[in-house]
Design an enzyme around this catalytic site. Structure first.
Site, PDB file in Angstrom:
ATOM      1  N   GLY A   1     -79.474 -36.605 -13.336  1.00 16.16           N
ATOM      2  CA  GLY A   1     -79.161 -36.198 -11.966  1.00 16.16           C
ATOM      3  C   GLY A   1     -77.748 -36.595 -11.594  1.00 16.16           C
ATOM      4  CG  ASN A   2     -75.476 -34.714  -8.954  1.00 19.89           C
ATOM      5  OD1 ASN A   2     -75.398 -34.857  -7.739  1.00 19.89           O
ATOM      6  ND2 ASN A   2     -75.909 -33.576  -9.502  1.00 19.89           N
ATOM      7  NE  ARG A   3     -73.147 -42.852  -9.037  1.00 19.11           N
ATOM      8  CZ  ARG A   3     -74.039 -43.798  -9.355  1.00 19.11           C
ATOM      9  NH1 ARG A   3     -75.010 -44.096  -8.512  1.00 19.11           N
ATOM     10  NH2 ARG A   3     -73.933 -44.448 -10.492  1.00 19.11           N
TER      11      ARG A   3
END
Ligand code: C5P
Length: 224
Positions: A29-31
């Site tokens: 995923g990512n932030r």
């Protein structure tokens, strides 16, 4: 629906990250927080548009007055966006994962004593913005994307606008020191066919309102 300047128009917004499954419990995923995309969806609805928000996993509440469709992966995001078409306005604010594990393991991957760590082969995700912006009968009248860059922001975003056939690009500098990712404000350049326009640093909610005012003015002009 509110009686604002976008009354009678349909808007479609993507927001948040995507999660790409490795196995039933792990993901890539990512932030992305989803704050900017959710704020844009809310502002479009407040201006009277009929809004569908396709949102990746975020901690945010569904914005008032929007139809929110929650998805996890890029493939699910694309399918939900296509299902929600046609739309007059498309805003791609999601931080879509560029790659996904090529195959999702059916069971949780097991550690083996003294064994090698697993390798994860990646496959390229579809580009949702480019897909929706491609010429065709279902292309929204106004397509707006983002470009998060850490250098040569205007130059790279200008190229991205053309490559993806997006009408506008909101280009922001996401170098770590700017605090844009996850933060409450944003500093962008608006890139259109006419060039680049520098906007002041604004709260993400205020940026959303300014963008919606610009959208309303442009669509009014176009329909004359
Ligand atoms: O190519 P890049 O990821 O920098 O482009 C950013 C823009 O493209 C954003 O508007 C983002 O929402 C959109 N995008 C997308 N699908 C992807 C990758 C990016 O819609 N797979």
């Amino acid at each position: 629906l509110s009686d604002g300047p976008l009354k009678g128009l349909k808007a479609l917004v993507t927001s948040g990250p995507t999660y790409e499954a490795i196995d039933p419990v792990r993901f890539i995923g990512n932030r992305s927080s989803g704050k900017q995309g959710h704020a844009i969806a809310l502002a479009l609805a407040a201006a009277g548009a009929e809004v569908t928000l396709v949102a990746g996993p975020t901690a945010l509440a569904d914005p008032t007055g929007c139809k929110t469709v929650r998805i996890e992966s890029a493939a699910e995001m694309l399918a939900a966006v296509q299902k929600a078409l046609p739309a007059d306005i498309f805003v791609a604010a999601a931080a879509v994962a560029d790659w996904r594990p090529a195959a999702e393991a059916a069971q949780k991957m097991k550690k083996r004593d003294g064994g090698e760590p697993p390798r994860i082969d990646l496959a390229t995700n579809p580009d949702i913005l480019a897909t929706i912006a491609a010429p065709g009968p279902k292309r929204p009248r106004l397509v707006i994307g983002f470009a998060a860059e850490t250098e040569k922001v205007v130059e790279y975003a200008t190229a991205k606008r053309q490559k993806k056939n997006s009408d506008w690009i909101l280009a922001n500098d996401v170098s770590a020191e700017t605090g844009t990712f996850g933060g409450s404000d944003n500093k962008v350049h608006l890139i259109t066919a006419d060039g680049a326009e520098e906007w002041p640093r604004l709260a993400k909610t205020d940026l959303a309102q300014r963008l919606v005012a610009r959208i309303a003015a442009t669509l009014k002009d176009k329909s004359k």
